[in-house]
Design an enzyme around this catalytic site. Sequence first.
Site, PDB file in Angstrom:
ATOM      1  N   ASP A 449       0.836  -1.207   0.000  1.00  0.00           N
ATOM      2  CA  ASP A 449       0.000   0.000   0.000  1.00  0.00           C
ATOM      3  C   ASP A 449       0.871   1.258   0.000  1.00  0.00           C
ATOM      4  O   ASP A 449       2.080   1.211   0.278  1.00  0.00           O
ATOM      5  CB  ASP A 449      -0.903  -0.033   1.253  1.00  0.00           C
ATOM      6  CG  ASP A 449      -2.202   0.722   1.071  1.00  0.00           C
ATOM      7  OD1 ASP A 449      -2.303   1.503   0.108  1.00  0.00           O
ATOM      8  OD2 ASP A 449      -3.118   0.529   1.903  1.00  0.00           O
ATOM      9  N   ASP A 507     -10.500   2.180  -3.681  1.00  0.00           N
ATOM     10  CA  ASP A 507     -10.947   1.824  -2.337  1.00  0.00           C
ATOM     11  C   ASP A 507     -12.457   1.665  -2.245  1.00  0.00           C
ATOM     12  O   ASP A 507     -12.965   1.232  -1.224  1.00  0.00           O
ATOM     13  CB  ASP A 507     -10.505   2.889  -1.328  1.00  0.00           C
ATOM     14  CG  ASP A 507      -9.165   2.537  -0.703  1.00  0.00           C
ATOM     15  OD1 ASP A 507      -8.638   1.453  -1.012  1.00  0.00           O
ATOM     16  OD2 ASP A 507      -8.655   3.348   0.093  1.00  0.00           O
TER      17      ASP A 507
HETATM   18  C1  DGJ Z   1      -5.821   1.966   1.966  1.00  0.00           C
HETATM   19  C2  DGJ Z   1      -6.167   0.800   1.110  1.00  0.00           C
HETATM   20  O1  DGJ Z   1      -6.530   1.222  -0.154  1.00  0.00           O
HETATM   21  C3  DGJ Z   1      -7.223  -0.032   1.809  1.00  0.00           C
HETATM   22  O2  DGJ Z   1      -7.652  -1.078   0.988  1.00  0.00           O
HETATM   23  C4  DGJ Z   1      -6.634  -0.558   3.082  1.00  0.00           C
HETATM   24  O3  DGJ Z   1      -5.593  -1.453   2.802  1.00  0.00           O
HETATM   25  C5  DGJ Z   1      -6.139   0.595   3.935  1.00  0.00           C
HETATM   26  N1  DGJ Z   1      -5.290   1.471   3.208  1.00  0.00           N
HETATM   27  C6  DGJ Z   1      -5.419   0.101   5.140  1.00  0.00           C
HETATM   28  O4  DGJ Z   1      -4.898   1.101   5.882  1.00  0.00           O
END
Ligand code: DGJ
Length: 709
Positions: A449, A507
């Site tokens: 991430d 997301d």
């Molecule tokens: C942002 C990501 O896009 C989410 O899917 C998740 O992994 C969160 N971060 C976790 O902090």
Amino acid sequence: MVHHLRAAGTGFVLDARGPGVPVIVHWGGDLGALSGAELAVLADSAVPAIPPSSVDIPLRLSLLPTAMEGWSGRPGLTGFRVGDGTRPLDLRLDLVRPAGQLALAVLLTDAAAGLDLRTDLELTTQGVLRVRHTLTNTGGSAFELGSLDVTLPVPDRAAELLDFTGLWSHERRPQRGILGQGVWSRESRHGRPGHDDAFLTIAGTPGFGFRAGEVWATHLAWSGDKHTWAERSPLGAATLGSGELLAPGEVSLAAGESYSSPWTVAVYSAAGLDGLSARLHPWIRSWSTLRAAGAAGDPAGRPVVLNTWEAVYFDHDLPTLSRLAEVAARVGVERFVLDDGWFTGRSDDRRALGDWFVDPATWPEGLHPLIDHVLGAGLDFGLWVEPEMVSLDSDLARRHPDWVLGTDGSPTWRFQRVLDLDNPDAFAWLFARLDALLTEYPISYLKWDHNRDLLAGSAHRQTAALYRLIDAVRAAHPQVEIESCASGGARIDLGILERVDRVWTSDTNDPLERQLIQRYTGVLVPPEYLGGHLGAATAHTTGRTADLGFRLATALFGSAGIEWNLTEASEAELDAIADWVARYKALRPLLHSGTVVHADPSDPALELHGVVSADRSTGVFAYVALAAARAALPAPLRFPGLDPDRSYRVAPLTLGGAPRTVQDAPPGWLAAGGITLPGSVLAVIGLPAPLLSPEQAALYTVDLVPAPH
Ligand code: DGJ
């Protein structure tokens, strides 16, 4: 000599007869086989008139346009040597070296300026053009590079422009306009492409769509700062340009040093946006770096994922997660991914990034008991990390404040800062932590991430170091797949895609948002890379509630997964999900190797898209109502991509319940459970559409019917 590259319906002609920078005579449709003499005539015939009040030489677009050629548009190179700031560049052609059948290396020199330029050009067998410059400082003092960009011509008829913008959880919003005189420039200064990334800059004939129109598109294969633009000069020439966006002083070339620009990837299609995908997807699928299960033709396919993020967020405990893994196994999930929250002190998003040790408070025996449980249930295990980041409230930041980019006054973002990957000690420490985790635990997959903009340090060096880090992790653990995530889809580009196996598309798990995000991200990226998850009925990002069928139909077309606390799902829902997973697995070879197709809708609320196998024997389609239709009887479903000369059986595929409709009776062919017709009829006339309620999707399988003997 005039060079001619031809592949898969694309042609590129370069007039490299010197003495200056070679001129791009043509990039677009295939011109057919041309002899050397014909190519010379073609190149000569392309010399334009000299207009009044202009330089006294014909204006022709070279591989690196500069003032020396009379080019007053964006130059291909900017930079200076202290004390020699205004000297115009005067590159002379040394040599064009064929590099294989479809590649050229063009070598140029400006001896007085102390600069050498090498331009690599390659037309892939799929018809994708790649161009990159390498500048070498052969002078005795430093050369301060401002920009080194690739510029490509588009013809006058490419009068309309499409690129993308967006926000967190709303990536890839299309924006269209005219390619008028002046510069339409998009700049990313996020240290990552960003949610608002231009993504593709597409110029096309007016009204181009998914199936129609000529289009020319460029994309910069780079995950840091960049600029991409379209420009039309009042002199007539229209161009697409792209390159890394360098900060002043960021690239200072000492004597003998070189800088290579990222690859500009350029694609032409005579058949709309689907034609771009038809070249890009097979090319990306052909990369030898692609090692994950599910590469084209691999029957095992990308594993179905259960990601814990929206299921439990930071609330980790062994019994809950074990139970989640069991339910996941029951519905057919193949991979369990433990998201954010597993490392020391990570109770919320305000702390602990950088402390990449399993939290002893939650996991006194490490992750072993959970992983044993997951593996015992028949799933493999994946782990979330955010290696490039550090929380100020972390042992790492306290121990190594000098590894944290920015100053005390620099803003945090999601309460975090960025680790200086260009610092060899920080890099080595990070690699060692990742290596230790991957060595201690049987981890099949990292969700990597990246949740903030850079805003400090050098985006150039940080991006190069990121690539080195991923490459080092891959080299040490070649069996581990990597998913690239950046607050969803803020870092989806062909630079990162070369190094990873999956991207987290967005997301948002809201199917309505996802329909558009997946549609446009998928123009560039093949579906098997695009993570798409079944979320809870009420989407966490938008608060909108969607039917199970709509959520399932949306998550089907990608690398499918689940991000929902299945322990809270009803028995009926679990049965429907299990049925969907089984269907997905059966369709996976088709979904992950076929040709992506879209019908051009007359009503933007109603969209038909699908995937058709390479041999056109089978396909799966989704008819989606994003909003209320504007006609009581919408336009028929016209199925693109089929063989017009063969007959197909079109049948409904129901997953998670039949879609809701506003019809008193369905169209006859659906009432009959399906129909068999020639591909020509299905493409040209189509079939009467069901009257879907808003936010519904209907799925169809389309299968070749053997011809009677
Ligand atoms: C942002 C990501 O896009 C989410 O899917 C998740 O992994 C969160 N971060 C976790 O902090």
